[in-house]
Motif scaffolding. Structure first.
Motif, PDB file in Angstrom:
ATOM      1  N   TYR A  65       0.784  -1.239   0.000  1.00  0.00           N
ATOM      2  CA  TYR A  65       0.000   0.000   0.000  1.00  0.00           C
ATOM      3  C   TYR A  65       0.811   1.283   0.000  1.00  0.00           C
ATOM      4  N   SER A  66       2.131   1.178  -0.001  1.00  0.00           N
ATOM      5  CA  SER A  66       2.868   2.442  -0.056  1.00  0.00           C
ATOM      6  C   SER A  66       3.500   2.588  -1.425  1.00  0.00           C
ATOM      7  N   ALA A  67       3.679   3.829  -1.801  1.00  0.00           N
ATOM      8  CA  ALA A  67       4.262   4.092  -3.112  1.00  0.00           C
ATOM      9  C   ALA A  67       5.673   3.518  -3.168  1.00  0.00           C
ATOM     10  N   THR A  68       6.429   3.732  -2.103  1.00  0.00           N
ATOM     11  CA  THR A  68       7.798   3.212  -2.101  1.00  0.00           C
ATOM     12  C   THR A  68       7.786   1.690  -2.164  1.00  0.00           C
ATOM     13  N   SER A  98      -5.129   7.011  -1.143  1.00  0.00           N
ATOM     14  CA  SER A  98      -6.249   7.267  -0.251  1.00  0.00           C
ATOM     15  C   SER A  98      -5.771   8.243   0.822  1.00  0.00           C
ATOM     16  N   ARG A  99      -6.672   8.575   1.734  1.00  0.00           N
ATOM     17  CA  ARG A  99      -6.237   9.434   2.837  1.00  0.00           C
ATOM     18  C   ARG A  99      -5.099   8.744   3.561  1.00  0.00           C
ATOM     19  N   GLY A 100      -4.146   9.516   4.012  1.00  0.00           N
ATOM     20  CA  GLY A 100      -3.029   8.904   4.718  1.00  0.00           C
ATOM     21  C   GLY A 100      -1.923   8.500   3.764  1.00  0.00           C
ATOM     22  N   GLY A 101      -2.142   8.739   2.476  1.00  0.00           N
ATOM     23  CA  GLY A 101      -1.062   8.513   1.543  1.00  0.00           C
ATOM     24  C   GLY A 101      -0.877   7.083   1.086  1.00  0.00           C
TER      25      GLY A 101
END
Ligand code: ATP
Ligand code: ATP
Ligand code: MG
Ligand code: MG
Lengths: 326, 348, 329, 518
Positions: free
Chosen positions: C193-196, D122-125
């Motif tokens: 879920y993180s871009a990195t 989403s919210r929170g990135g």
């Protein structure tokens, strides 16, 4: 595995010539310094002796260069050495093979072990790293199982010729290594087989689509690696006069260190036998020279580690600067 | 599982079951090697190099310490210790080889493999370098003398007797060792096997597992043994100074202190917590500092020509007179047993 | 399970079924299968205590393998992790013995681990030296350095408070297991879920394309190594606090064990979901096999061969499974 | 819509151009790729870049997208001078680029490829996977693509579909300036039409578009202005409405091109390649065809109709499961490309970057790769022979390369294609299978390659040509075969092959199959 694929990789031959020359330069400087500190270092006796000691790893480094050029890796070589050593001793002592036959048999088993690696890598398409990490455990385990933890000793005197004898004043195994180096060098540099290795390492699909026998060539290099491990085991057993199942443990890292220090790209497609030889000699003589100068074992491995990183760094940064300048 | 019992096919020689001293074996003639072309340095300063199995572990730090002590006492001996960072015979050979090239007066060694090390030691002898082993022997003709910390059968007797006493005569035990191919451990276990059969026939040998020289692996293996055998397991042997404390820890964690006896070879420092807690009653070891100390004295005596083939004893400083056994071995003494009462007196 | 699950996966429906066809499912299935089979042979194997002990004793490997999975997915490898764990454990233990406050004792290995790995990451990413070279060199440096500094002197007399492994949440859940599970889940979520996290896949898959997409492969590699160092620090802490002594040497072959765990469980599903869950399951599987072989009385001589064979079988089964799925589209 | 479509450039209006580059210089070691290039793109304008292979088009757009830094010159966006030090800078400035070389993540899904680097949060990135999938679906719908699921792993897609992914990626960025470097090279007419609709829609919203293509007709359909480069220099900029194809070609190559399809009739000989009921699942479902000596057979079809798969099955890259292949009347087994090569079959693949070339190797090494046996003795390579072979190849195709020791990856796209062709012709094959042989090749070179194909046919080669360019298929083939969904559905003799009839067969409309009977 490329982290920072340069937009297009630079021309292999020019790059390499430079890397090797640089490395040879670094080697020369290091040797000169060591020489100043110890008069026993630069003697024919010592150098030949060092040649004797590096033969086992050296024999493995030649096919490893091929393998890494194709973009693969073989982590199981050390375990194959152990397996072959055990097979040699076991078939002689327990199965009653005549010793010469046992030697051939052991080398053959090495070939089969490498062949199995190659087969799974080419047919089942198991990535080389994964396949050989699994056989690293498996082959060592087989060596332990077959030997039942017993070592084989009391080989006849003639058997020690390979590992301890001399021919024309040069250690016997060094002749084997030299022959291997020359053969591997020529194969890599001059033959269609060598060209195919580079093509596979740079773009396997295109090599396949050019009608090159990609799978066969890969199968051959892994088999060669196994065979070399067999020969290496023979030389090793002959040198140390006994057979144990833990022989060759950790060789894989020594071999890889020599090969990558010699400028062979771990991403495949780039590398030469001459570079590997320089890498091998560099590590061996550094260890030896430092030990003779009175540097302790723990400090020596620190130095080796630092040299590995630094020389790669220097070579690549000088290379980069020239590129920009030209 | 197999009760692995050493299995190195060498003859065993169990001691008698009671405490009576072993029947004096027929004196064996000197079977050590011969140095050729050594310069006569009797009474002159000498440089020695000590190549242990590996450097950077407590045990060989202790032997090094003993050597330095002896060197200081004797005055004209200089010893440096250098060796591989892992117990690999291959690396060890390279270190000895380098030592030969450097040129020294004597080499002290503790072999990773008795046979594999022989060619390089013979090379040293042929170049006029004296060779004396300690801790782990080489083939006799590859060295002049070997300082034996305690005979294999002596260790075996001490270990098995302690186990029978602590666990009970008819109970089951298991062994955690380094690897099956480690020569000393293999010898001890082989001797334990025959001695147990002879003197404590009801003891049940459950199994033997390998755990390298790895702390956490030893702990995991010991835990597995405890979980597997449950009540049938009344004792654990630790065959290395790594395996013994790890086994003690496993027993402690399982809450079986007092129910599962731990007997083993170990250095006192690592065992103090368990001995003091009463979880371990006896730790078997010789004093490695003394071992290094004796080896240095033996080497000096060899160079000085005071210890010659056929001699029956040698003078070793504060240790007094040490006896020659088995033709070319010098016996340090009986194994030492650390207990709650004396362990605090040792620091290594 | 296969045909059903695979056809479901192909048609893109049925989350649960798709999961069944995944690497994690294969591993979980193998773990349960072995437990059941060995349990039938020797019921003691299934004792809660034994199962916990298997996980407990290997939690540090799982945590290190989480970091290793990140590194391998990013297209790199780290051979120095075993040495680093040895060094960090020693540092942490020494601080504890010296009487430093516990929070410092616990945090220092994490910080030092992250620093050392960030340094390596920087050399790899910004100076363009292949990771195998850098980490091979670092392996030597750390190992030699550790011996030089400690001389192999064991660390003993550790204060009781140091022993994380003895802490149990609600009196049952041992701390190392909790840490292992948390680290795995956090890393899995972060990777998904993180871009990195996604940038790691991009960098490993095609660094040049990643750059053209505005992902910085260099920064990504740096972050990956920093995190890997952090995980190595946690692993070192679990490793150090397990026993009452710390060996102050490099645990033999630890790097290979960690790489094997990552490879058996993680790397093979490059581009998939929750890779690190796979590596943790793989660690458990490998540890379970080691224990199971003792339980079913495999000859000790053959234990390593059987272990190696089983690892090979797992790996090949996974490859074949994926191949089938790919052909299926 | 029609109003927007006819947006006229407001010459002299106060608003600055969307993009203005001026005085751009760029050199690579040994090559001056660009010298003093200037041009402008207005909002709502489609600006075409035209030039021969190696003229510097790709280099220019890479400078605009921040991949390369220019040696000299300036870039203004909305009148503001900007320096892009990375592709990310350019993206932030609203520039999206479809590069000529496909740059994809093989192990990731379509949706992830599309949104790599700018995924919805989403919210929170945290990444919002649902939104990502939904947006990809919306994009797919806007292009009327139905056969591509957001979840598909890109590695399993055909070249055509990968190209579509690249397009989706650029479109997903809502850019104000969209740069497309030969986006249609791997697309069929059907996709091209969809793409053009979309480009017109973007244009109507005021986006600027830089469009590179070697297909002259596309430029006349789509572009407002066209800038021509030659040898890295700016030759001129014309309004499309005020120029002609002939003028542009003249500007590009500095000479006239007589005929793009110089098809000559040659006597047709015996069957050389015969394929009977060839099956290789999932896409080759029982194909029979014959190619005779001297004959050029065109194979038409939509993306995904299975033409490349058929070619690769004949070539042994994906060996057939059943069916028969005969070479010169002899049944043969082809289980690998090596076997195919030994039988005199050559295959010029559609994806030159991954299948055709070993990019880090030199021109010499690439040219000899498929015929190493010819320059080697007992496995040893004779370097003089190899050099001779390479020089012959370079001269025959007029490859623009510094020397035969130049690394192939640094040649322009068109010249790379010539190397692939040269590599196979060096082996003197009997059967030549060409998969999109002129993809990404400039008109001059294209005419050359076509001439060459005719020459080869005249020498008795049997040629099977797969092409998604209908004019090429029609212009070059003696016979046209049409594939749809893994089967041959129609066959036309040269005289019968009209664009309407072939197109209908490709799409599967009624009446098309009648052609088969003829
Ligand atoms: N990275 C590079 N290193 C060296 N030379 C390069 C590099 N990239 C491009 N060139 C050279 O610059 C010139 C322009 O190449 P470019 O790719 O811009 O041509 P192009 O107009 O896009 O051609 P095509 O239509 O074939 O794609 C060519 O001569 C090419 O060989
Ligand atoms: N291994 C595979 N499994 C399932 N589908 C596949 C596989 N390989 C390719 N495809 C699909 O098959 C279809 C046909 O492939 P392809 O596009 O190469 O045919 P083509 O007619 O040659 O088209 P092109 O114009 O791209 O050359 C594509 O939609 C592709 O996604
Ligand atoms: Mg271009
Ligand atoms: Mg195609």
């Amino acid at each position: 595995m490329a982290v920072l694929a340069p937009e297009i990789r630079s021309a292999a031959p020019r790059w390499l010539v430079r890397h090797e020359t640089l490395l040879a330069g670094i080697l020369a400087v290091a040797l000169a310094i060591l020489c100043v500190f110890n008069e026993n270092f630069l003697t024919v006796d010592n150098l030949l002796n060092q040649g004797r000691l590096m033969t086992e790893v050296g024999l493995l480094a030649l096919p490893m260069t091929f393998i890494i050029i194709t973009g693969g890796i073989d982590l199981s070589v050390g375990s194959i050495v152990g397996l072959c050593a055990i097979i040699l001793g076991y078939s002689w002592k327990n199965l009653g093979f005549p010793l010469p036959l046992a030697i051939v048999f052991a080398i053959g088993v090495g070939g089969v072990a490498g062949f199995v690696n190659g087969l799974m890598i080419t047919r089942v398409r198991v990535p080389p790293l994964i396949m050989t990490i699994a056989t690293l455990a498996l082959y060592r385990g087989l060596a332990e199982g077959i030997s039942q933890a017993r070592s084989v000793r009391n080989y006849p005197e003639w058997f020690f010729f390979t590992g301890q004898g001399e021919w024309l004043g040069v250690p016997v195994q060094l002749w084997i290594l030299l022959a291997g180096i020359v053969a591997a060098g020529i194969v890599l540099d001059r033959t269609t087989f060598g060209r195919t290795l580079y093509a596979i390492g740079n773009n396997e699909t295109a090599a396949r689509f050019s009608g090159l026998p990609v799978d066969r060539v890969k199968l051959i290099v892994y088999t060669l690696s196994g065979l070399a491990a067999g020969v290496s085991a023979w030389v090793l057993v002959s040198r140390v006069t006994t057979t144990r199942s833990d022989m060759g443990t950790g060789y894989e890292l020594d071999v890889i260190a020599a090969v990558v220090l010699g400028g062979t790209s771990i991403f495949g497609g780039v590398g030469t036998i001459w570079g590997t030889v320089i890498g091998l000699v560099m590590i061996q003589l550094l260890k030896n020279g430092l030990a003779l100068t009175g540097v302790k074992g723990d400090a020596t491995i620190i130095v080796i580690g630092a040299v590995l990183i630094a020389s790669t760094l220097i070579a690549s940064s000088l290379h980069g600067r020239r590129e920009v300048a030209s | 599982a197999d009760k692995w019992d050493g299995a190195d096919d060498l003859p065993t020689n169990p001691l008698s079951c009671d405490a009576s001293p072993p029947a004096a074996a027929a004196a064996k003639p000197y079977d050590g090697g011969k140095v050729t072309g050594a310069a006569d340095k009797a009474g002159k300063p000498i440089t020695l190099v000590d190549v242990p199995k590996l450097i950077g572990i407590g045990y060989f730090n202790a032997t090094t310490k003993g050597m330095q002590e002896a060197a200081k006492e004797i005055g004209n001996v200089k010893v440096t210790t250098d060796g591989p960072t892992e117990a690999k015979i291959d690396e060890q050979i390279k270190f000895i080889d380098n030592t030969i090239t450097r040129g020294v007066d004597g080499v002290l060694f503790a072999a990773n493999d008795p046979v594999a090390i022989a060619p390089v030691l013979k090379k040293a002898l042929s170049k006029g370098i004296h060779v004396v082993g300690y801790d782990a022997n080489a083939q006799p003709d590859a060295r002049e003398w070997f300082v034996n910390q305690a005979e294999f059968n002596g260790i075996a007797k001490a270990m098995i007797d302690a186990m029978a006493k602590e666990a009970g005569e008819d109970k089951g035990f298991a062994i955690v060792t380094s690897t099956f191919t480690t020569p000393n451990q293999a010898r001890w276990i082989a001797e334990m096997s025959v001695y147990a059969a002879k003197c404590h026939p009801k003891l049940k040998w459950l199994e033997t597992v390998e755990a390298q020289e790895d702390n956490v692996l030893s702990f995991n293996q010991a835990t597995t043994l405890i979980n597997k055998h449950g009540d049938r397991l009344a004792g654990l042997f630790g065959m290395t100074s790594v395996a013994t404390p790890a086994s003690a820890e496993a027993v402690t964690k399982a809450g079986l202190c007092g129910k599962v006896a731990v007997v083993g070879l170990a250095t006192p420092n690592a065992m103090k917590p368990y001995v003091n807690a009463g979880c371990v009653k006896s730790v078997v070891l010789w004093n490695p500092v003394d071992l290094g100390y004796a080896a240095t004295y033996v080497m000096r005596a060899v160079v000085d020509g005071k210890l010659k083939p056929g001699a029956t004893s040698v003078e070793a400083g504060k240790l007094g007179k040490l006896n020659v056994i088995n033709g070319s071995e010098i016996l340090l003494g009986s194994p030492f047993i650390f207990t709650k009462d004396n362990i605090k007196d040792f620091d290594f | 399970m296969s045909t059903l699950a695979i056809s479901a996966a192909r048609s893109g429906e049925g989350r649960a079924l798709r999961w069944l066809a995944s690497q994690e499912a294969l591993l979980a299935f193998a773990i349960i299968l072995i437990a059941v089979v060995v349990g039938l042979y020797n019921p003691r194997f299934l004792a809660a205590r034994n199962l916990t002990d298997i996980v407990l004793g290997n939690a540090y490997i799982a945590v290190a393998a989480v970091g290793m999975s990140l590194v391998i997915v990013s297209g790199n490898i780290d051979i120095s992790v075993g040495s680093l764990i040895g060094v960090l454990a020693t540092i942490s233990g020494s601080l504890a013995v010296a009487g430093a406050p516990m929070i410092l004792v616990w945090l220092t290995p994490l910080v030092v681990g992250a620093l050392v790995m960030t340094l390596q990451g920087a050399v790899i990413a910004y100076l363009g030296i292949p990771s195998i070279v850098v980490t091979l060199g670092m392996l030597s440096i750390l190992k030699g350095g550790l011996i030089s500094v400690t001389g192999g002197r064991w660390i003993t007399d550790l204060p009781q408070a140091f022993h994380l492994a003895d802490i149990r949440l609600f009196g049952i859940l041992p701390m190392p297991v909790l840490i292992m599970v948390t680290a795995t889940i956090l890393a899995a979520l972060w990777m998904r879920y993180s871009a990195t996290g996604r940038a790691i896949y991009a960098t490993g898959g095609n660094a040049e394309a990643a750059r053209l997409c505005g992902v910085s492969p260099r920064r990504t590699v740096l972050v990956v190594f920093a995190l890997h160092g952090l995980f190595a620090g946690i692993a070192a802490l679990l490793f150090a606090t397990q026993l009452k002594v710390i060996q102050s040497t490099v645990p033999p072959n630890l790097e290979l064990t960690v790489i094997t765990a990552a490879v058996v469980g993680g790397v093979s599903i490059l581009g998939g979901v929750g890779t690190v869950v796979g590596s943790t399951l793989a660690t458990i599987l490998i540890a379970e096999i080691a224990s199971a072989l003792i339980f079913i009385n495999v000859s000790p001589y053959w234990i390593h061969a059987v272990q190696g064979g089983l690892i090979l079988v797992t790996v090949v089964a996974d490859i074949l499974r994926r191949r089938r799925r790919q052909v299926g589209g | 819509m029609s109003e927007a479509g006819s947006t006229v450039l407001r010459v002299g209006a106060p608003a600055p151009p969307l993009l203005a580059v001026s005085g751009i210089e760029k050199s690579f070691p040994g090559v001056r790729a660009l010298s003093n290039v200037s041009f402008e793109v207005a909002p709502g304008e489609v600006h075409a870049l035209l030039g021969e292979n190696g003229a510097g088009k790709s280099t220019l757009i890479k400078i605009i997208s921040g991949v390369y830094q220019p040696g000299a010159g300036t870039i203004h966006v909305d009148g503001q001078p900007l320096r892009f030090s990375s592709p990310d800078d350019a993206r932030r400035a609203g520039i999206a680029t479809i590069y000529q070389e496909l740059l994809l993540f093989r192990d990731l899904s379509v949706a992830e490829n599309v949104f790599m680097g700018h995924a919805p949060r989403s919210r929170g990135g945290w990444l919002d996977w649902k939104a990502m999938t939904a947006k990809t679906e919306a994009l797919l719908a806007s292009l009327e693509i139905t056969d591509l699921a957001p979840r598909r792993i890109v590695g399993s897609l055909s070249v055509g579909n990968r190209q579509r992914v690249e397009i989706l990626r650029a479109l997903s960025q809502d850019a104000r300036l969209l740069i497309m470097d030969e986006p249609t090279a791997a697309l069929t007419e059907y996709d091209v039409t969809r793409l053009f609709d979309l480009v017109r829609r973007l244009k109507s919203r005021g986006a600027g578009i830089i469009y590179i293509s070697h297909r002259m007709d596309e430029i006349f359909q789509l572009a407002d202005r066209v800038t021509v480069l030659r040898d890295g220099a700016h030759v001129g900029t014309r309004k499309v409405a005020e120029t002609s194809s002939a003028e542009l070609v003249q500007m590009m190559v500095g000479r006239q091109i007589e005929s793009l399809f110089p098809k000559v009739d040659v006597p047709i000989g015996m069957p050389v390649l015969e394929v009977r009921d060839l099956v290789r699942r999932p896409l080759t479902k029982g194909i029979s065809l014959t190619v005779r000596a001297g004959e050029i057979v065109g194979l038409a079809g939509l993306v995904g109709s299975g033409r490349s798969e058929l070619a690769q099955t004949i070539f042994g890259a994906t060996p057939a499961e059943s069916g028969q292949i005969l070479i010169s009347g002899q049944p043969v087994q082809i289980r690998s490309p090596g076997a195919a090569r030994a039988l005199g079959i050559a295959y010029v693949p559609e994806d030159r970057a991954t299948q055709g070339l070993v990019r880090p190797m030199t021109v010499r090494e690439n040219l000899s790769l498929a015929s190493l046996g010819r320059v080697a003795r007992f496995g040893f390579i004779d370097s003089t022979a190899e050099t001779r072979m390479a020089e012959a190849g370079v001269n025959r195709f007029r490859v623009r390369a510094g020397s035969i020791e130049q690394v192939v990856g640094r040649l322009s796209g068109g010249n790379q294609q010539k190397i692939v062709l040269g590599k196979w012709l060096a082996n003197e094959p009997k059967v030549l299978v060409l998969d999109e042989p002129t993809r990404g090749i400039d008109v001059g070179a294209k005419a050359e390659i076509h001439r060459l194909m005719c020459q080869l046919a005249a020498q008795g080669l049997a040629i099977l040509m797969i092409s998604s360019e209908l004019p090429e298929v029609l212009g070059m083939s003696d016979r046209v075969l049409v594939m749809r969904e893994g089967r041959l559905v129609a066959e036309f003799a040269r005289v019968q092959a009209t664009p309407e009839a072939v197109g209908a067969a490709m799409m599967g409309s009624h009446g098309a199959d009648a052609g088969r009977a003829a």
